[in-house]
Scaffold this motif. Structure first.
Motif, PDB file in Angstrom:
ATOM      1  N   GLY A  95       5.841  10.163 -15.723  1.00  0.00           N
ATOM      2  CA  GLY A  95       5.766  11.543 -15.234  1.00  0.00           C
ATOM      3  C   GLY A  95       6.023  11.649 -13.760  1.00  0.00           C
ATOM      4  N   LYS A  96       5.504  10.672 -12.999  1.00  0.00           N
ATOM      5  CA  LYS A  96       5.715  10.632 -11.548  1.00  0.00           C
ATOM      6  C   LYS A  96       5.389   9.225 -11.073  1.00  0.00           C
ATOM      7  CE  LYS A  96       1.014  12.163 -10.419  1.00  0.00           C
ATOM      8  NZ  LYS A  96       0.207  13.161  -9.688  1.00  0.00           N
ATOM      9  N   PRO A  97       5.847   8.847  -9.876  1.00  0.00           N
ATOM     10  CA  PRO A  97       5.545   7.504  -9.375  1.00  0.00           C
ATOM     11  C   PRO A  97       4.043   7.279  -9.226  1.00  0.00           C
ATOM     12  CG  PRO A  97       7.348   8.492  -8.138  1.00  0.00           C
ATOM     13  CD  PRO A  97       6.778   9.581  -9.000  1.00  0.00           C
ATOM     14  N   LEU A  98       3.593   6.098  -9.605  1.00  0.00           N
ATOM     15  CA  LEU A  98       2.186   5.721  -9.513  1.00  0.00           C
ATOM     16  C   LEU A  98       1.977   4.965  -8.208  1.00  0.00           C
ATOM     17  CD1 LEU A  98      -0.435   5.666 -11.456  1.00  0.00           C
ATOM     18  CD2 LEU A  98       0.179   3.261 -11.762  1.00  0.00           C
ATOM     19  N   GLY A  99       1.134   5.489  -7.322  1.00  0.00           N
ATOM     20  CA  GLY A  99       0.913   4.883  -6.020  1.00  0.00           C
ATOM     21  C   GLY A  99      -0.136   3.791  -6.027  1.00  0.00           C
ATOM     22  N   PHE A 100      -0.370   3.220  -4.853  1.00  0.00           N
ATOM     23  CA  PHE A 100      -1.281   2.088  -4.698  1.00  0.00           C
ATOM     24  C   PHE A 100      -2.699   2.425  -5.156  1.00  0.00           C
ATOM     25  CE2 PHE A 100      -4.479  -0.191  -2.257  1.00  0.00           C
ATOM     26  CZ  PHE A 100      -4.096  -1.516  -2.422  1.00  0.00           C
ATOM     27  N   ARG A 154      19.244   0.530 -27.131  1.00  0.00           N
ATOM     28  CA  ARG A 154      18.490   0.847 -25.915  1.00  0.00           C
ATOM     29  C   ARG A 154      17.190   1.578 -26.249  1.00  0.00           C
ATOM     30  NH1 ARG A 154      19.382   1.005 -20.440  1.00  0.00           N
ATOM     31  NH2 ARG A 154      18.094   2.498 -19.289  1.00  0.00           N
ATOM     32  N   ARG A 155      17.251   2.481 -27.219  1.00  0.00           N
ATOM     33  CA  ARG A 155      16.034   3.198 -27.602  1.00  0.00           C
ATOM     34  C   ARG A 155      14.976   2.230 -28.138  1.00  0.00           C
ATOM     35  NH1 ARG A 155      19.648   7.520 -28.792  1.00  0.00           N
ATOM     36  NH2 ARG A 155      20.261   6.584 -30.782  1.00  0.00           N
ATOM     37  N   VAL A 156      15.414   1.267 -28.944  1.00  0.00           N
ATOM     38  CA  VAL A 156      14.478   0.278 -29.481  1.00  0.00           C
ATOM     39  C   VAL A 156      13.888  -0.561 -28.346  1.00  0.00           C
ATOM     40  CG1 VAL A 156      14.270  -1.773 -30.932  1.00  0.00           C
ATOM     41  CG2 VAL A 156      15.592   0.190 -31.735  1.00  0.00           C
ATOM     42  N   GLN A 157      14.721  -0.929 -27.382  1.00  0.00           N
ATOM     43  CA  GLN A 157      14.242  -1.714 -26.247  1.00  0.00           C
ATOM     44  C   GLN A 157      13.226  -0.930 -25.413  1.00  0.00           C
ATOM     45  OE1 GLN A 157      18.014  -2.601 -24.437  1.00  0.00           O
ATOM     46  NE2 GLN A 157      18.215  -4.551 -25.496  1.00  0.00           N
ATOM     47  N   ILE A 158      13.512   0.335 -25.175  1.00  0.00           N
ATOM     48  CA  ILE A 158      12.586   1.164 -24.405  1.00  0.00           C
ATOM     49  C   ILE A 158      11.264   1.312 -25.152  1.00  0.00           C
ATOM     50  CG2 ILE A 158      12.170   3.461 -23.447  1.00  0.00           C
ATOM     51  CD1 ILE A 158      14.156   1.774 -21.879  1.00  0.00           C
ATOM     52  N   ALA A 159      11.323   1.429 -26.477  1.00  0.00           N
ATOM     53  CA  ALA A 159      10.098   1.515 -27.268  1.00  0.00           C
ATOM     54  C   ALA A 159       9.267   0.241 -27.122  1.00  0.00           C
ATOM     55  CB  ALA A 159      10.432   1.774 -28.738  1.00  0.00           C
ATOM     56  N   SER A 160       9.924  -0.922 -27.074  1.00  0.00           N
ATOM     57  CA  SER A 160       9.215  -2.189 -26.879  1.00  0.00           C
ATOM     58  C   SER A 160       8.559  -2.239 -25.508  1.00  0.00           C
ATOM     59  CB  SER A 160      10.185  -3.367 -27.030  1.00  0.00           C
ATOM     60  OG  SER A 160      10.720  -3.419 -28.338  1.00  0.00           O
ATOM     61  N   ILE A 161       9.284  -1.766 -24.495  1.00  0.00           N
ATOM     62  CA  ILE A 161       8.735  -1.733 -23.137  1.00  0.00           C
ATOM     63  C   ILE A 161       7.544  -0.787 -23.071  1.00  0.00           C
ATOM     64  CG2 ILE A 161       9.235  -0.971 -20.773  1.00  0.00           C
ATOM     65  CD1 ILE A 161      12.071  -2.115 -21.181  1.00  0.00           C
ATOM     66  N   ARG A 184       0.807  -1.221   0.000  1.00  0.00           N
ATOM     67  CA  ARG A 184       0.000   0.000   0.000  1.00  0.00           C
ATOM     68  C   ARG A 184       0.842   1.273   0.000  1.00  0.00           C
ATOM     69  NH1 ARG A 184      -5.382  -0.234   0.649  1.00  0.00           N
ATOM     70  NH2 ARG A 184      -6.254  -2.307   1.024  1.00  0.00           N
ATOM     71  N   THR A 185       2.070   1.188   0.464  1.00  0.00           N
ATOM     72  CA  THR A 185       2.943   2.365   0.447  1.00  0.00           C
ATOM     73  C   THR A 185       3.967   2.291  -0.684  1.00  0.00           C
ATOM     74  OG1 THR A 185       4.379   1.270   2.086  1.00  0.00           O
ATOM     75  CG2 THR A 185       2.721   2.824   2.921  1.00  0.00           C
ATOM     76  N   GLY A 186       3.739   1.385  -1.635  1.00  0.00           N
ATOM     77  CA  GLY A 186       4.689   1.217  -2.731  1.00  0.00           C
ATOM     78  C   GLY A 186       4.339   2.077  -3.945  1.00  0.00           C
ATOM     79  N   PHE A 187       5.253   2.058  -4.924  1.00  0.00           N
ATOM     80  CA  PHE A 187       5.071   2.850  -6.143  1.00  0.00           C
ATOM     81  C   PHE A 187       5.527   2.054  -7.365  1.00  0.00           C
ATOM     82  CE2 PHE A 187       5.501   6.023  -2.815  1.00  0.00           C
ATOM     83  CZ  PHE A 187       4.482   6.917  -3.122  1.00  0.00           C
ATOM     84  N   LEU A 188       4.951   2.404  -8.496  1.00  0.00           N
ATOM     85  CA  LEU A 188       5.399   1.920  -9.800  1.00  0.00           C
ATOM     86  C   LEU A 188       5.931   3.131 -10.550  1.00  0.00           C
ATOM     87  CD1 LEU A 188       2.248  -0.236 -10.723  1.00  0.00           C
ATOM     88  CD2 LEU A 188       4.309  -0.996  -9.506  1.00  0.00           C
ATOM     89  N   PHE A 189       7.148   3.036 -11.082  1.00  0.00           N
ATOM     90  CA  PHE A 189       7.739   4.223 -11.699  1.00  0.00           C
ATOM     91  C   PHE A 189       8.764   3.803 -12.740  1.00  0.00           C
ATOM     92  CE2 PHE A 189      10.705   8.056 -11.282  1.00  0.00           C
ATOM     93  CZ  PHE A 189       9.904   8.865 -12.074  1.00  0.00           C
ATOM     94  N   PHE A 190       8.724   4.485 -13.886  1.00  0.00           N
ATOM     95  CA  PHE A 190       9.715   4.272 -14.937  1.00  0.00           C
ATOM     96  C   PHE A 190      10.401   5.617 -15.181  1.00  0.00           C
ATOM     97  CE2 PHE A 190      10.828   1.102 -18.237  1.00  0.00           C
ATOM     98  CZ  PHE A 190      11.773   1.855 -18.907  1.00  0.00           C
ATOM     99  N   PRO A 191      11.569   5.836 -14.581  1.00  0.00           N
ATOM    100  CA  PRO A 191      12.247   7.126 -14.742  1.00  0.00           C
ATOM    101  C   PRO A 191      12.452   7.453 -16.212  1.00  0.00           C
ATOM    102  CG  PRO A 191      13.339   5.787 -13.079  1.00  0.00           C
ATOM    103  CD  PRO A 191      12.344   4.893 -13.762  1.00  0.00           C
ATOM    104  N   PRO A 192      12.141   8.673 -16.647  1.00  0.00           N
ATOM    105  CA  PRO A 192      12.287   9.056 -18.057  1.00  0.00           C
ATOM    106  C   PRO A 192      13.725   8.895 -18.540  1.00  0.00           C
ATOM    107  CG  PRO A 192      11.054  10.713 -16.844  1.00  0.00           C
ATOM    108  CD  PRO A 192      11.627   9.767 -15.825  1.00  0.00           C
ATOM    109  N   GLU A 193      13.864   8.440 -19.764  1.00  0.00           N
ATOM    110  CA  GLU A 193      15.176   8.311 -20.384  1.00  0.00           C
ATOM    111  C   GLU A 193      15.740   9.684 -20.720  1.00  0.00           C
ATOM    112  OE1 GLU A 193      17.024   5.179 -21.856  1.00  0.00           O
ATOM    113  OE2 GLU A 193      16.154   4.897 -19.868  1.00  0.00           O
ATOM    114  N   GLU A 194      17.034   9.842 -20.564  1.00  0.00           N
ATOM    115  CA  GLU A 194      17.670  11.091 -20.962  1.00  0.00           C
ATOM    116  C   GLU A 194      17.676  11.194 -22.489  1.00  0.00           C
ATOM    117  OE1 GLU A 194      20.892  11.295 -17.281  1.00  0.00           O
ATOM    118  OE2 GLU A 194      21.560  11.223 -19.357  1.00  0.00           O
ATOM    119  N   ALA A 195      17.514  12.404 -22.965  1.00  0.00           N
ATOM    120  CA  ALA A 195      17.543  12.621 -24.419  1.00  0.00           C
ATOM    121  C   ALA A 195      18.930  12.288 -24.950  1.00  0.00           C
ATOM    122  CB  ALA A 195      17.197  14.062 -24.736  1.00  0.00           C
ATOM    123  N   ARG A 196      18.989  11.524 -26.029  1.00  0.00           N
ATOM    124  CA  ARG A 196      20.267  11.145 -26.618  1.00  0.00           C
ATOM    125  C   ARG A 196      20.343  11.674 -28.052  1.00  0.00           C
ATOM    126  NH1 ARG A 196      19.076   6.722 -23.284  1.00  0.00           N
ATOM    127  NH2 ARG A 196      20.797   6.111 -21.933  1.00  0.00           N
TER     128      ARG A 196
END
Length: 225
Positions: free
Chosen positions: A176-181, A154-161, A108-120
């Motif tokens: 954009g931000k961590p997704l809570g419970f 890596r960009r192709v892999q991130i696109a698949s994800i 209940r106090t956890g988060f789901l989050f995918f930190p944005p990739e840096e522009a390459r």
């Protein structure tokens, strides 16, 4: 932190020989740990248990290639039920393994989050992956830096994800931000599917009082193809 080893859980006698195997997914900091994780996962699937429980620990950090490899291995295990328990928060590519599960629980106090990739920097490697004509030699072209390929892969892999994540949730809602419970629950990511839970409730309300169950168990959520 070293990766937790895969541990088979004891098989209750009432399951009639069906086996549940617990796979603990912790931090996988390097390629050696990733190789061990995938090798053990292959062995677990080869034993054909009736159910695999993915237990996420310590952020479950892994690289995109490891996550995609594990995802395809588990997705192809059609006769095995996949469940997920997010004991810790989940950061990054391991999120697709959580979403693959048919049933999911989350702290209940956890988060789901995918930190944005840096522009390459964009380069010719992108064209080489997408256009066969780009492979024709052009003496005026500069030789592609081998490091550019790493960034492009890596960009192709991130696109698949991203494509996998977007089957379940808006990409911007986990980058954009961590997704809570609560938000994950509202999305229908936890337990059974939100829509099927709603249909179950409607069915229960339509039954005569003598037949209506005291509680309606959620239907299993189909594994994404």
């Amino acid at each position: 932190m070293p990766m937790k080893k895969l541990k088979p859980s004891p098989s209750p006698s009432r399951m009639g020989g069906n086996r549940t195997v617990l796979v603990e997914i912790a931090c996988i900091p390097n390629q050696g740990e990733a190789a061990n994780f995938l090798k053990q996962l292959v062995k677990v699937i080869a034993r054909k248990p009736s159910r695999i429980v993915l237990r996420f620990l310590a952020g479950s950090v892994m690289n995109p290639d490891t996550a995609l490899s594990a995802y395809e291995l588990l997705q192809d295990a059609k006769c095995i039920q996949i469940d997920a328990e997010a004991v810790s928060s989940i950061f990054g590519p391991a999120l697709i393994l959580f979403l693959l599960a048919e049933r999911r629980t989350m702290r209940r106090t956890g988060f789901l989050f995918f930190p944005p990739e840096e522009a390459r920097r964009r380069n010719r490697a992108r064209d080489l992956l997408r256009d066969v004509e780009a492979w024709k030699e052009d003496p005026e072209d500069e030789e592609t830096d081998a490091r550019d390929w790493v960034g492009e892969i890596r960009r192709v892999q991130i696109a698949s994800i991203q494509s996998i994540v977007q089957r379940h949730i808006l990409w911007s809602d986990v980058t954009g931000k961590p997704l809570g419970f609560e938000a994950a629950s509202d999305y229908g990511l936890l337990g059974g599917n939100r829509l099927t839970n709603y249909l179950d409730q409607l069915e229960a309300e339509m039954l005569p009082d003598s037949q209506a169950p005291t509680s309606v168990p959620p239907r299993s959520q189909a594994r994404p193809e």
